[in-house]
Design a protein around this motif. Structure first.
Motif, PDB file in Angstrom:
ATOM      1  N   ASN A  34       0.794  -1.231   0.000  1.00 13.11           N
ATOM      2  CA  ASN A  34       0.000   0.000   0.000  1.00 13.11           C
ATOM      3  C   ASN A  34       0.822   1.275   0.000  1.00 13.11           C
ATOM      4  O   ASN A  34       0.413   2.274  -0.570  1.00 13.11           O
ATOM      5  CB  ASN A  34      -0.932   0.023   1.207  1.00 13.11           C
ATOM      6  N   SER A  35       1.929   1.236   0.683  1.00 14.15           N
ATOM      7  CA  SER A  35       2.722   2.452   0.804  1.00 14.15           C
ATOM      8  C   SER A  35       4.190   2.062   0.978  1.00 14.15           C
ATOM      9  O   SER A  35       4.598   1.657   2.065  1.00 14.15           O
ATOM     10  CB  SER A  35       2.216   3.260   2.005  1.00 14.15           C
ATOM     11  N   MET A  56       1.784   3.169 -15.109  1.00 14.85           N
ATOM     12  CA  MET A  56       2.410   4.482 -14.929  1.00 14.85           C
ATOM     13  C   MET A  56       2.111   4.992 -13.516  1.00 14.85           C
ATOM     14  O   MET A  56       0.974   5.277 -13.185  1.00 14.85           O
ATOM     15  CB  MET A  56       1.881   5.460 -15.973  1.00 14.85           C
ATOM     16  N   VAL A  57       3.135   5.063 -12.686  1.00 15.73           N
ATOM     17  CA  VAL A  57       2.948   5.481 -11.299  1.00 15.73           C
ATOM     18  C   VAL A  57       3.093   6.999 -11.195  1.00 15.73           C
ATOM     19  O   VAL A  57       2.253   7.674 -10.596  1.00 15.73           O
ATOM     20  CB  VAL A  57       3.969   4.770 -10.378  1.00 15.73           C
ATOM     21  N   LEU A  58       4.137   7.520 -11.784  1.00 14.59           N
ATOM     22  CA  LEU A  58       4.405   8.955 -11.681  1.00 14.59           C
ATOM     23  C   LEU A  58       5.170   9.409 -12.925  1.00 14.59           C
ATOM     24  O   LEU A  58       6.114   8.752 -13.352  1.00 14.59           O
ATOM     25  CB  LEU A  58       5.250   9.235 -10.426  1.00 14.59           C
ATOM     26  N   ARG A  59       4.716  10.524 -13.494  1.00 15.13           N
ATOM     27  CA  ARG A  59       5.430  11.096 -14.634  1.00 15.13           C
ATOM     28  C   ARG A  59       5.749  12.548 -14.288  1.00 15.13           C
ATOM     29  O   ARG A  59       4.847  13.339 -14.006  1.00 15.13           O
ATOM     30  CB  ARG A  59       4.574  11.041 -15.886  1.00 15.13           C
ATOM     31  N   VAL A  60       7.022  12.865 -14.269  1.00 20.56           N
ATOM     32  CA  VAL A  60       7.451  14.216 -13.895  1.00 20.56           C
ATOM     33  C   VAL A  60       8.138  14.865 -15.081  1.00 20.56           C
ATOM     34  O   VAL A  60       9.034  14.263 -15.686  1.00 20.56           O
ATOM     35  CB  VAL A  60       8.395  14.162 -12.672  1.00 20.56           C
ATOM     36  N   ALA A 114      11.707  11.959  -3.478  1.00 17.39           N
ATOM     37  CA  ALA A 114      11.214  10.806  -2.732  1.00 17.39           C
ATOM     38  C   ALA A 114       9.699  10.774  -2.815  1.00 17.39           C
ATOM     39  O   ALA A 114       9.052  11.817  -2.906  1.00 17.39           O
ATOM     40  CB  ALA A 114      11.665  10.882  -1.277  1.00 17.39           C
ATOM     41  N   THR A 115       9.143   9.574  -2.804  1.00 19.13           N
ATOM     42  CA  THR A 115       7.693   9.431  -2.841  1.00 19.13           C
ATOM     43  C   THR A 115       7.298   8.105  -2.176  1.00 19.13           C
ATOM     44  O   THR A 115       8.163   7.368  -1.708  1.00 19.13           O
ATOM     45  CB  THR A 115       7.168   9.514  -4.298  1.00 19.13           C
ATOM     46  N   ARG A 116       6.008   7.864  -2.138  1.00 20.81           N
ATOM     47  CA  ARG A 116       5.513   6.585  -1.618  1.00 20.81           C
ATOM     48  C   ARG A 116       4.647   5.963  -2.699  1.00 20.81           C
ATOM     49  O   ARG A 116       3.760   6.635  -3.228  1.00 20.81           O
ATOM     50  CB  ARG A 116       4.666   6.810  -0.354  1.00 20.81           C
ATOM     51  N   ILE A 117       4.927   4.709  -3.032  1.00 19.60           N
ATOM     52  CA  ILE A 117       4.196   4.085  -4.135  1.00 19.60           C
ATOM     53  C   ILE A 117       3.408   2.864  -3.658  1.00 19.60           C
ATOM     54  O   ILE A 117       3.626   2.356  -2.556  1.00 19.60           O
ATOM     55  CB  ILE A 117       5.137   3.686  -5.297  1.00 19.60           C
ATOM     56  N   ARG A 118       2.473   2.427  -4.511  1.00 19.79           N
ATOM     57  CA  ARG A 118       1.679   1.225  -4.245  1.00 19.79           C
ATOM     58  C   ARG A 118       2.105   0.159  -5.243  1.00 19.79           C
ATOM     59  O   ARG A 118       2.248   0.444  -6.423  1.00 19.79           O
ATOM     60  CB  ARG A 118       0.192   1.505  -4.474  1.00 19.79           C
ATOM     61  N   ASN A 173       1.578  -3.597 -12.063  1.00 19.59           N
ATOM     62  CA  ASN A 173       0.405  -2.911 -11.507  1.00 19.59           C
ATOM     63  C   ASN A 173      -0.704  -2.833 -12.557  1.00 19.59           C
ATOM     64  O   ASN A 173      -0.418  -2.832 -13.754  1.00 19.59           O
ATOM     65  CB  ASN A 173       0.792  -1.483 -11.080  1.00 19.59           C
ATOM     66  N   PRO A 174      -1.977  -2.713 -12.123  1.00 21.54           N
ATOM     67  CA  PRO A 174      -3.050  -2.559 -13.113  1.00 21.54           C
ATOM     68  C   PRO A 174      -2.855  -1.303 -13.965  1.00 21.54           C
ATOM     69  O   PRO A 174      -3.127  -1.321 -15.166  1.00 21.54           O
ATOM     70  CB  PRO A 174      -4.311  -2.451 -12.266  1.00 21.54           C
ATOM     71  N   ASN A 175      -2.419  -0.223 -13.358  1.00 23.47           N
ATOM     72  CA  ASN A 175      -2.038   0.985 -14.107  1.00 23.47           C
ATOM     73  C   ASN A 175      -0.539   1.159 -13.910  1.00 23.47           C
ATOM     74  O   ASN A 175      -0.090   1.540 -12.832  1.00 23.47           O
ATOM     75  CB  ASN A 175      -2.771   2.222 -13.594  1.00 23.47           C
TER      76      ASN A 175
END
Lengths: 81, 149
Positions: free
Chosen positions: B63-64, B93-97, B109-113, B89-91
């Motif tokens: 979850n995190s 693309m987690v993060l696009r910067v 830094a971030t928190r991902i699922r 993952n079902p989607n």
């Protein structure tokens, strides 16, 4: 944040997706970073970045928008010592 | 007047419908998902120098998961944009910067699922037109999709 894959209390209905889709970080009105978020970001999102503060300081602002069209904005003055 | 339409003729005349659906652009619009697959990312054979990923090798819950990235190209090129991709993952693309002003060094830094144990990829585009990519494995003992939190 809701991914859209979670089930409700009865276990039947899916809780609709509600995530922050876009975050724009600006420094002195100039876009520093534009971030598109997916459902793979944690429910309690965190984005930590390092910013080089200009000599005269500046105003940093964070704007977010979710998939329901809600928006938010926060800003803070940065001082260079 | 009795319509001169047998079952065979009806099937013949409506077969174009199923063919049209099969070949329509919408069916193939999902192909961009393949560009995030583990196989595709591996086949790109991108250089991994310049990207450091810090992610716990074992996570109790998907979850995190804390994740930090440092991108500092070894060449003189600057970072223009990057993506965090979780291929399982079902989607994906987690993060696009994207950075309107390319930077020589980027740290965040971030928190991902994560839905499953997998290799998490970071693909960065540089301002000289090249890309670099790095992956890190994370084993998830309880995945994010079936947990009710």
């Amino acid at each position: 944040m809701e991914t859209g894959y979670r089930l409700g209390e009865g276990g039947n209905d899916r809780i609709p997706k509600n995530i922050i889709e876009n975050i724009v970080i600006k420094l002195n009105q100039q876009v520093l970073m534009n971030a598109d978020l997916g459902t793979g970001i944690a429910a309690n999102p965190l984005l930590s970045i390092f910013v080089e503060v200009p000599k005269d300081g500046g105003m940093i602002s964070v704007e977010w928008r979710d998939d329901l069209g809600k928006q938010g904005r926060a800003e803070k003055m940065l001082l260079a010592i | 007047m009795r319509p001169n339409l047998s079952r065979r003729l009806l099937l013949l005349h409506t077969s174009w419908l199923s063919m049209a659906t099969f070949f329509s652009k919408d069916v193939f619009s999902q192909s961009n998902v393949d560009s995030y697959s583990q196989k595709h990312l591996k086949n790109l054979n991108l250089k991994s120098e310049g990207i450091t990923i810090e992610i716990p090798p074992l996570a109790d819950t998907g979850n995190s998961i804390p994740m930090s990235i440092q991108i500092q190209p070894t060449s003189s090129a600057k970072v223009q944009s990057f993506e965090i991709i979780a291929p399982e993952n079902p989607n994906q693309m987690v993060l696009r910067v994207t950075l309107p002003n390319p930077q020589k060094k980027l740290k965040m830094a971030t928190r991902i699922r994560l839905a499953l144990s997998q290799d998490v990829w970071v693909v960065a585009k540089l301002d000289d037109g090249t890309s670099i990519a790095q992956s890190a494995n994370c084993v998830v003992t309880l995945n994010a999709c079936f947990d009710a939190t």
